[in-house]
Structure formats: C-alpha cells, structure tokens
Write a protein that holds these residues in place. Structure first.
Motif, mmCIF file in Angstrom:
data_model
loop_
_atom_site.group_PDB
_atom_site.id
_atom_site.type_symbol
_atom_site.label_atom_id
_atom_site.label_comp_id
_atom_site.label_asym_id
_atom_site.label_seq_id
_atom_site.Cartn_x
_atom_site.Cartn_y
_atom_site.Cartn_z
ATOM 1 N N GLY A 1 -10.978 -2.638 -4.572
ATOM 2 C CA GLY A 1 -10.290 -2.040 -3.331
ATOM 3 C C GLY A 1 -10.130 -0.728 -3.571
ATOM 4 N N MET A 2 -9.557 -0.287 -2.505
ATOM 5 C CA MET A 2 -8.926 1.313 -2.491
ATOM 6 C C MET A 2 -7.979 1.453 -1.526
ATOM 7 N N VAL A 3 -7.100 2.509 -1.780
ATOM 8 C CA VAL A 3 -6.120 2.921 -1.148
ATOM 9 C C VAL A 3 -5.836 4.434 -0.951
ATOM 10 N N TYR A 4 -5.840 4.998 0.084
ATOM 11 C CA TYR A 4 -5.655 6.540 0.252
ATOM 12 C C TYR A 4 -4.383 6.836 0.990
ATOM 13 N N VAL A 5 -3.498 7.673 0.349
ATOM 14 C CA VAL A 5 -2.172 7.845 0.509
ATOM 15 C C VAL A 5 -1.986 9.372 1.165
ATOM 16 N N PHE A 6 -1.335 9.365 2.229
ATOM 17 C CA PHE A 6 -0.963 10.510 2.674
ATOM 18 C C PHE A 6 0.179 10.887 2.636
ATOM 19 N N LYS A 7 0.712 11.943 1.982
ATOM 20 C CA LYS A 7 1.865 12.198 1.627
ATOM 21 C C LYS A 7 2.596 13.344 2.589
ATOM 22 N N ASN A 8 4.155 13.110 2.812
ATOM 23 C CA ASN A 8 4.938 14.028 3.467
ATOM 24 C C ASN A 8 4.273 14.289 4.906
ATOM 25 N N GLY B 1 0.958 -1.484 -0.089
ATOM 26 C CA GLY B 1 0.039 0.006 -0.058
ATOM 27 C C GLY B 1 0.902 1.541 0.071
ATOM 28 N N ALA B 2 2.121 1.274 0.488
ATOM 29 C CA ALA B 2 2.722 2.361 1.064
ATOM 30 C C ALA B 2 3.690 2.711 -0.379
ATOM 31 N N VAL B 3 3.642 1.806 -1.636
ATOM 32 C CA VAL B 3 4.384 2.162 -2.696
ATOM 33 C C VAL B 3 3.423 2.849 -3.601
ATOM 34 N N PHE C 1 2.223 7.679 4.590
ATOM 35 C CA PHE C 1 1.620 6.145 4.960
ATOM 36 C C PHE C 1 0.305 6.322 4.219
ATOM 37 N N ALA C 2 -0.387 5.002 4.434
ATOM 38 C CA ALA C 2 -1.424 4.877 3.417
ATOM 39 C C ALA C 2 -2.439 3.832 4.095
ATOM 40 N N PHE C 3 -3.754 3.949 3.938
ATOM 41 C CA PHE C 3 -4.612 3.164 4.647
ATOM 42 C C PHE C 3 -5.321 2.596 3.420
ATOM 43 N N GLY C 4 -5.620 1.338 3.272
ATOM 44 C CA GLY C 4 -6.282 0.570 2.234
ATOM 45 C C GLY C 4 -7.254 -0.561 2.471
ATOM 46 N N ILE C 5 -7.948 -1.026 1.562
ATOM 47 C CA ILE C 5 -8.841 -2.349 1.638
ATOM 48 C C ILE C 5 -8.801 -3.183 0.326
ATOM 49 N N ASN C 6 -8.827 -4.499 0.305
ATOM 50 C CA ASN C 6 -9.019 -5.113 -0.943
ATOM 51 C C ASN C 6 -9.777 -6.263 -0.637
ATOM 52 N N VAL C 7 -10.277 -6.646 -1.477
ATOM 53 C CA VAL C 7 -11.212 -7.750 -1.537
ATOM 54 C C VAL C 7 -11.139 -8.594 -2.799
ATOM 55 N N GLN C 8 -10.824 -9.618 -2.688
ATOM 56 C CA GLN C 8 -10.811 -10.765 -3.595
ATOM 57 C C GLN C 8 -10.786 -12.351 -3.461
ATOM 58 N N SER C 9 -11.163 -13.197 -4.003
ATOM 59 C CA SER C 9 -11.226 -14.542 -3.712
ATOM 60 C C SER C 9 -9.629 -15.210 -3.752
ATOM 61 N N THR C 10 -9.428 -16.183 -2.776
ATOM 62 C CA THR C 10 -8.185 -16.742 -2.908
ATOM 63 C C THR C 10 -8.560 -18.312 -3.523
#
Length: 498
Positions: A102-109, A62-64, A118-127
C-alpha cells in the motif's frame, strides 16, 4: 475436444459443484491478511488509523498519517488441517505465501480553512485465504450412491441412455442444456453402472450394498484467495475529525479439486469401488463503497465505518468424471467403467454480500501505550445469489435466510512504545454465520517493531484456530466431518516514510 456450455441451475446439491450456502460464507468470511502491525494487534485499527492495512477497515485511517509512506508485507501461512470422521483422524499441512502492499500520500496544511490535510491512498491485501489440503477418511454408513439417486428423481431411463448414434459427451452436454446440473449427476451414476433402472417401479436403484458400512476417502485440494483493493481519499477537519471514503475492488480466484473414493462394500455387492472427481475453478470480481470517520477526544478516539453490500459477478468452471468397478455375480467377471465427458460446465451468476458496520474505540496514553477495540457486524442471512432469471436461485436464497445469521467480530489490540521499539499483542473472535454454530474463529497475535529515521521494520505472528463441520455432499452423503484448522502466520513488513 472440450465443449463449453452455459447452464443455469435449478437445484443445489454438491458442495463444490453448484452455488450453495458454503459459497456465501467463503466469499465473505473475514480472516484478513494485513501487514505486520495490523496482524500483531488483532486488526483492531478502526479508531487508530495511521496504518496501511487499516485503510481497508476504516477509510478515515489515511488522514491519520502525519507523513506519506509506502510499504509492503510478506506473509508465510501454515495450515494444519485435522479431520475426524467416524472416529478416524487425519492431519495435513500446507504452507502458503501471501502479500500486502500500500501507499498513502499526505497533503498538509491545505488552504486556510478548516481542512488541515487530506490524503490519497491505496491498499491491497487478502480478506481470506482459500489455500489448504483436507483429507477425510473413515468407515461410514452412507455412500455417494444416494447422491446420484437423489438427482435421478423425475428422470427416465431414456433421458440417461446413450443411443447408437450418440456419445457420452453429447448426451451429458444435452442434459446440461435442457435439464441442468442434477440430470448430469444422474447420468454419471447410470452410465458408470452404479445405478440401474427398475422397469416395474419406473425408478432408479443402486447396485451398491453396504449394510456393514463402507470405507470413504474424501480429499479436497484448494488454492486461492479473496483480495481486496481499497482506493482511499481521506481528510482532517480542524484537529480532531478524520473522514474518509473508499472504493473497494474485490478479486476472487479459487481452484478446488474434490476426489471422493469408496470401497469395502458388502461381499454380495455388485459395486467394488467408486472414484468420483470434480475439478472446480472459480473467478470473479466485486465492488463496494465504504465511508468512515475517526473523532479524537483528548486521549480517546472513536471510529465508525460502514461498508455497503458488495456486488460480485462470478463464474465457475466445472469438470467431472467417475470410475466404478463392478462384478458380475454370475460369471465373477470384473468390469471397470469410466465416464469422462470432457466438458467444462460454466455457471455464471451474481452474488450480493452483506454490508458491514464497524464501531471502534481506542486510547493512546502519553504516546507510549495503546489500547484498541473493534466490533463489526455482518448479517449473512441477507446474502443473495442471482442471475437474469430471478427464479433460478429462489430456493437457495430462501435457505440462506433460514440457515444463516449475523456474524459479530471482536478485535482487541495493544502496543507499548519504548523509544523507537514497540511490543504488540492482540486477539480476535468471530462467531458462526450458521444458526447451528458451525464455524468459529479465534486468533491470538503478537509482534515487535522498530522505527528508523525514515522507515520502519515490523514482524508479527498470529495463531488462528478455525473449527467447523464439513458435510461431504449436500444431498445423499450428508455425514459431516469435524474439522480443526490451526493456522500460524508470520508477517514481515517494511515501510518507507517520506
């Protein structure tokens, strides 16, 4: 009227009816249905990050991301199931639709220290996907009668009889409450007149004769999935160290109908045909924790991820019925006996899936060419079933240790970027979790993508080949069919960048 009962099982026999080694594989075997770029590159994103599906592989992913994004995917999956049973071949096809989001929200500097973002995210998929149709036919030398005979050991005729003041439903329910699953199977065999009792030897015997073989038809209709929801928090320290943490929530939902039919018995057999049906519904949830890091060293990235054991709480609902046609050898009169208790057996249990360690390496050359490699390991022999009574699953857990082994997954991915256009390819391989190499997964993939100003559109394709041996029943009818599942997936993904 339907009755609901709770049964804790001491014996483990039929594949779809009681917890067994195959359940330990179904709940764990990874064949991820990620987004298009993830799929196209064989899922090798442990050191790359910057992909919504990669969050579920390595939490540091997520931080990438440089910018926030949200995206979703639709996967069209076709399963072509080929079976070979005593040199008789069959093939069935089924198409399924799956989703990823999914979604990722990035907070820079962030601040003035070493934490760059840092980043906050969520992802939903089937394994894994459980949706398929399987048809097995052939003339074999074993019958389902041995399954019922094996389950009758230690029981008497009085245990399996229905007295004048009793009903089939009531006795079936009583056996489940007092003896367990195995006694119910013997009851079905005896009440359908497939089995008879020898008062002299005090044991049950089969009325079926098949010295010249028996025709077998076994159909398994499965629908379901194992979804993984990854809630992610990640960050970047200085300019080269990414770290992350996931809380993973699993959801299992599986419906499996098994219809087993036999005919073509010997001419002097009292049994003409057997129709045995089992309807299973499994649902459950699981939880695991996951840590990961990605370290950038010039053009090379190194990734490490560890996922804790997953603790599942699972519930099975099972209904059974049997129909047997017999002939009276003296009068030649034909009888058809149907035993349908109309009861839902409920099995509640816990399952601990093994932990997973993933090591990854990637190289990005001039921001145009990407090579990536993932290796992960899960030791399936450490899987464990349990209930409030630890002795209930003692034999099964011992069988897991003796018959299962570690699985090594290899994933390779590549990408060429030409301005806003990308071409991708990948490969992955999984060895069998069984000591006798019963399951193998090989996958080849490719795809393309186009980057717009504030969005991206990708399409990917993967061709998966899964080979394994399918044993019809754990006891009695133990002949196996060779199964070759050819999967073809088409994944379309769209991402918004903001």
């Amino acid at each position: 009227m339907r009755y609901i009962i709770f049964i804790y099982i001491l014996f483990f026999h039929l594949n779809i009816n009681s917890q067994n080694i195959y359940d330990a594989i179904n709940y764990n075997f990874s064949n991820d249905l990620g987004n298009s770029r993830f799929t196209s590159m064989g899922g090798a994103f442990g050191a790359l990050g910057g992909n919504l599906s990669a969050i579920s592989t390595n939490p540091a992913s997520g931080a990438v991301f440089e910018l926030s994004r949200a995206g979703g995917s639709i996967t069209l999956e076709n399963n072509s199931m080929k079976s070979n049973y005593f040199n008789t071949n069959n093939e069935t096809d089924r198409t399924n639709i799956h989703y990823q989001g999914g979604m990722v929200y990035v907070f820079k500097n962030y601040g003035n220290g070493n934490l760059k973002k840092f980043a906050f995210g969520i992802n939903v998929q089937s394994t894994n996907s459980f949706s398929s149709d399987l048809l097995i036919t052939g003339r074999g030398d074993q019958s389902i009668d041995n399954f019922f005979l094996n389950n009758s050991l230690g029981l008497s005729i009085s245990d399996l009889s229905v007295n004048s003041n009793e009903s089939v439903t009531g006795v079936y329910r009583w056996l489940g409450n007092n003896y367990g699953y195995y006694a119910q199977q013997a009851f079905l065999g005896y009440q359908s007149y497939l089995l008879n009792y020898n008062d002299t030897d005090n044991n049950f015997y089969s009325l079926a004769k098949y010295d010249n073989g028996v025709n077998i038809t076994n159909e398994v209709f499965s629908r379901g999935f194992n979804n993984k929801i990854s809630i992610n928090l990640s960050g970047l320290v200085k300019d080269n160290f990414h770290f992350g943490f996931n809380v993973n929530i699993y959801e299992i939902d599986l419906t499996k109908d098994n219809i087993h039919y036999e005919d073509g018995f010997d001419e002097d057999s009292s049994v003409r045909y057997i129709d045995f049906r089992n309807y299973l519904y499994t649902r459950g949830g699981g939880l695991s924790l996951q840590l990961g890091m990605i370290y950038k060293l010039r053009n090379v990235r190194i990734g490490v991820s560890y996922e804790s054991p997953t603790w599942f709480k699972i519930e099975d609902e099972l209904e059974q019925e049997i129909e047997v046609q017999t002939i009276d050898k003296i009068t030649n009169e034909i009888y058809t006996d149907i035993v349908d208790p109309s009861i839902i057996n409920i099995y509640e249990y816990n399952y601990k899936a093994p932990s997973k360690l993933t090591l990854s390496l990637a190289s990005i050359i001039k921001n145009m060419f990407i090579l990536s490699f993932d290796f992960d390991n899960q030791n399936y022999s450490s899987s464990k079933f349990g209930t409030k009574n630890d002795e209930t699953y003692k034999n099964l857990n011992l069988a897991l240790k003796q018959n299962l082994t570690a699985v090594y997954n290899y994933r390779f991915g590549s990408e060429i970027r030409l301005n806003n256009f990308s071409i991708r390819g990948g490969f992955k391989h999984s060895n069998s979790p069984f000591n006798d190499s019963e399951i193998k997964l090989n996958s080849k993939s490719f795809g393309i993508g186009f980057q717009f100003e504030n969005s991206s559109l990708d399409i990917g394709f993967s061709s998966n080949n899964i080979k394994y041996n399918h044993q019809l029943f754990d006891s009695g009818l133990t002949n196996s069919a060779e199964i070759n599942n050819s999967q073809f997936r088409t994944v379309i993904s769209y991402n918004l960048i903001f």
